[in-house]
Design a protein around this motif. Structure first.
Motif, PDB file in Angstrom:
ATOM      1  N   GLN A 186      -5.379  -0.808   6.351  1.00  0.00           N
ATOM      2  CA  GLN A 186      -5.349   0.543   5.828  1.00  0.00           C
ATOM      3  C   GLN A 186      -5.998   0.627   4.452  1.00  0.00           C
ATOM      4  N   LEU A 187      -5.685  -0.321   3.577  1.00  0.00           N
ATOM      5  CA  LEU A 187      -6.236  -0.296   2.226  1.00  0.00           C
ATOM      6  C   LEU A 187      -7.732  -0.573   2.240  1.00  0.00           C
ATOM      7  N   LEU A 188      -8.160  -1.492   3.079  1.00  0.00           N
ATOM      8  CA  LEU A 188      -9.579  -1.844   3.109  1.00  0.00           C
ATOM      9  C   LEU A 188     -10.439  -0.681   3.583  1.00  0.00           C
ATOM     10  N   ALA A 189      -9.904   0.169   4.453  1.00  0.00           N
ATOM     11  CA  ALA A 189     -10.659   1.361   4.855  1.00  0.00           C
ATOM     12  C   ALA A 189     -10.936   2.250   3.648  1.00  0.00           C
ATOM     13  N   GLY A 190      -9.936   2.387   2.771  1.00  0.00           N
ATOM     14  CA  GLY A 190     -10.135   3.161   1.542  1.00  0.00           C
ATOM     15  C   GLY A 190     -11.115   2.491   0.604  1.00  0.00           C
ATOM     16  N   ILE A 191     -11.074   1.169   0.519  1.00  0.00           N
ATOM     17  CA  ILE A 191     -12.015   0.437  -0.335  1.00  0.00           C
ATOM     18  C   ILE A 191     -13.441   0.619   0.165  1.00  0.00           C
ATOM     19  N   LYS A 192     -13.613   0.603   1.472  1.00  0.00           N
ATOM     20  CA  LYS A 192     -14.947   0.830   2.040  1.00  0.00           C
ATOM     21  C   LYS A 192     -15.468   2.211   1.682  1.00  0.00           C
TER      22      LYS A 192
END
Length: 753
Positions: free
Chosen positions: A603-609
């Motif tokens: 979930q967090l990595l989607a936001g980082i992308k």
């Protein structure tokens, strides 16, 4: 993320009351009558009265006025729904006042991943360069180059980005608003589709008005678009509703050849759009194929209709397969295997619908067993030939859900522990009953199910007199004249209702159509004929009166009771507040290299992308076996593993930084056994944290939990990781580079900064 209340300005809303209209219904007992008169797509046949309704034909100008009024009400209700969800989205986040990074953070979990490709296409030097980047993407998964158009259903983002670049609107409409307004506009399309379905079934646009009102008032259970804008279902379900409308119209009696061809093309286009926009299309179409198969076994459809509906599904899936660069998941889908099996077995057994009732029932059972066996065989061989394992997590989840498979599988448990994949909560039915939707729906369902059983037995017990096409119009009685469009919608709501009860996330497919079926029961003749006959007062005048008065009274009651509540909800103003995530994204954007690789939760990595454009190790799009295995390995940062093991795992997938979240490491949201750290412990064979029972084969771990132990700054951790950022929520560590060991037997690895 936190939503804080803010000072609310006063504003008013206007309401467009639905215009009055007459119930104009094609009675079920009259739809199989012969006649050369044409049939209007939204009304009655133009040449004769219908025995069931007892309503004389209207003059052409009356039909035009009624249709214009009905279409106007449909548009008004559709605009109301789009306006409501847009207002709720704005009030929930105060979206217009957010900074760009805050707006992007509001696209939570996989929504952020999908929106990032829209942003990426807009920032590309040209459309061609943007497409090339998507086809040869090396940012979404580290150390891999993947074709995003093949792997993910993101053609809608590509289409919108191209449209935004071509239209002269850049100067006065920001890209994010163009995106969200498009999704909210699809909600208007959804309402219109349900409206038309109810209108087609009942012959009265008043049923469509009641459907639209119910859909808007039951927003909590019919859609979640206002806070999950980019979710694939918000793109696809409006097209599924349009497809159901097209099928309903296609199955109406007395359509001309031209009208049938138009409906077939509409079914293809809407099915194609539905499949192109959602990766779960094959499972939804499988349920629909089962509905068609049931109708075929009950002899409610002609051979031509069944074959056409199957071929529409197949052609749509193959079109998507071609656009998705020959995605093997589509060829290995169960729905394609089922359709091939059903058509082949029916071709080999042409005499299924002959003989006495008992003989025909036996033939149908044998026919179904053969279809099932051939489906499993074809699907098994197809997956073996294609070496397809991308969708095996769905079948693991299904088997675990019904206790037919292992309960410790990490992927299956990850789904089972989420509320969205659990059983439908009973409070859903309480909310639906509160808006008067559940009661007419259940009554309509019970009545139609009884009629369905009677009609099916009648169809299977009558002597064979040629094909269904030859028997059409023969006037075999009221039971045999059960309209195919009504039967299709009945089985549609039953099958998808079962799916919704088994998996809560699927309720959004069911509840919208539920509104149309309930409205058909209120405005149609069937339910009222039974009730008035039971009261011994079934006259044509009284039947016409109740079909007109009851829906109007219900709409008035719903307006009086729920409109103030809706206005209050729309006036409750909140504010986006997530300073820790904003701080993290800002730090990543300004303090790390653009090609840095980040590991962490999906979930967090989607936001980082989305917010930073950095390279990811894993992401929320779970439809790939290798990615699922990589995600499980990355999540070992929340398990009891040694620092050397975690370091080697992260280095093997190319990670430069790892982001640890306190909300996962010390999670309390889920019960024991469903926390992410518990799932990892079970998968690793370790005893879970906290008081409670453990399976006897689990053993104590030899290492402390990594996400907690690394914060102690012990030498074993500092030798491999360097803390580079921290706040109350996140801790970011950079992986050091290992040196070659200079001395044999050294217990600690040498590293360089």
């Amino acid at each position: 993320m936190e939503l804080r209340k803010r000072v609310k300005p006063k504003h008013g809303l206007s309401q467009d009351a639905p215009s009055e209209g007459r119930c104009n219904h094609n009675a079920m007992s009259g739809t199989q009558e012969g006649g050369k008169g044409g049939v209007s797509l939204l009304g009655r046949s133009g040449s004769r009265s219908h025995s069931g309704s007892g309503v004389s034909p209207r003059r052409p100008w009356q039909q035009c006025v009624s249709m214009a009024a009905g279409l106007l009400v449909a548009v008004l209700l559709a605009l109301t729904q789009a306006w409501c969800v847009n207002g709720l989205h704005e009030n929930l986040l105060w979206f217009s006042q957010l900074t760009e990074v805050e707006r992007e953070i509001s696209f939570r979990t996989e929504c952020g991943l999908y929106y990032s490709y829209y942003k990426q296409m807009l920032r590309a030097p040209s459309i061609q360069e943007g497409l090339k980047e998507l086809i040869h993407d090396n940012l979404t998964e580290s150390k891999r180059t993947i074709n995003l158009l093949q792997r993910m259903n993101i053609y809608q983002e590509v289409f919108l980005s191209v449209l935004y670049r071509l239209l002269p609107i850049q100067s006065y409409l920001e890209p994010v608003y163009f995106y969200i307004y498009t999704v909210f506009s699809l909600q208007a399309v959804y309402v219109i589709a349900l409206y038309l379905t109810a209108w087609l079934l009942s012959g009265s646009w008043l049923a469509g008005a009641l459907t639209g009102v119910w859909y808007i008032l039951n927003r909590v259970d019919t859609t979640r678009v206002e806070f999950t804008i980019s979710l694939r279902e918000n793109w696809s379900l409006p097209f599924l509703a349009l497809q159901v409308t097209a099928i309903t119209c296609y199955l109406r009696p007395q359509l001309t050849t031209l009208q049938q061809k138009v409906m077939v093309w509409l079914m293809y286009v809407t099915t194609f759009c539905f499949c192109l926009t959602w990766q779960f299309n094959q499972f939804i179409l499988l349920v629909q194929a089962l509905v068609i198969y049931t109708l075929d076994c009950g002899d409610f459809l002609t051979t031509t209709q069944v074959t056409t509906l199957y071929l529409v599904q197949v052609s749509s899936l193959l079109s998507v397969w071609f656009l998705q660069f020959c995605n093997s998941m589509i060829l290995g889908s169960l729905v394609l295997s089922f359709i091939v099996a059903a058509l082949f077995i029916r071709h080999c057994q042409p005499g299924v619908k002959t003989g006495s009732l008992v003989v025909r029932l036996g033939k149908v059972l044998l026919h179904s067993a053969l279809v099932l066996l051939l489906t499993v065989t074809i699907n098994y061989l197809a997956k073996k030939a294609l070496q397809l394992r991308s969708d095996e997590h769905i079948f693991k989840f299904t088997k675990s859900k019904f206790a037919l498979g292992p309960t410790r599988d990490f992927d299956a448990s990850l789904y089972l522990c989420e509320e969205a994949f659990g059983l439908l909560p009973l409070d859903t039915l309480e909310r639906l009953a509160g808006t008067l939707l559940l009661y007419p729906y259940v009554l309509t369902l019970l009545l139609l199910c009884g009629m369905l059983v009677a009609a099916a037995l009648h169809n299977l017990s009558r002597p064979s007199r040629g094909s269904t096409e030859e028997r059409k119009g023969a006037g075999e009685g009221q039971v045999a004249a059960f309209r195919p469009d009504v039967v299709y919608n009945l089985l549609h709501t039953l099958f998808y209702g079962l799916l919704a009860f088994s998996t809560m996330r699927m309720k959004y497919i069911w509840t919208g159509h539920m509104c149309a079926v309930a409205a058909y029961g209120v405005c149609g003749t069937e339910l009222w004929t039974v009730l008035l006959s039971a009261l011994r007062c079934n006259t044509k005048l009284l039947l016409r009166l109740v079909r007109y008065v009851v829906p109007v009274v219900m709409i008035g009651f719903l307006y009086y009771k729920f409109w103030p509540k809706l206005m209050e909800e729309l006036s409750e103003l909140r504010e986006f507040y997530d300073p820790d995530t904003v701080e993290l994204m800002t730090w990543i954007s300004t303090k790390t290299p653009k090609q840095a690789v980040f590991a962490g939760s999906m979930q967090l990595l989607a936001g980082i992308k989305l917010c930073t454009g950095r390279v990811l190790t894993n992401h929320p799009h779970y439809e790939d076996k290798d990615l699922r295995e990589r995600t499980r390995q990355v999540y070992q940062v929340y398990a009891r593993r040694s620092p050397e093991e975690v370091y080697d795992i992260l280095k093997a997938i190319g990670a430069d930084y790892v982001v640890l979240e306190n909300s996962i490491c010390y999670e309390r949201r889920h019960r024991r056994g469903c926390r992410l750290r518990d799932l990892l412990d079970l998968a690793n064979g370790h005893i879970m944290d906290g008081p409670g029972e453990n399976d006897p084969d689990l053993v104590p771990a030899t290492h402390p939990r990594f996400c907690d132990a690394i914060k102690t700054d012990a030498a074993a951790y500092n030798a491999l990781f360097t803390r580079t950022f921290q706040n109350k929520t996140f801790h970011v560590y950079r992986l050091k580079k290992k040196r070659k060991k200079n001395t044999k037997g050294s217990s600690e690895p040498s590293v360089t900064q």
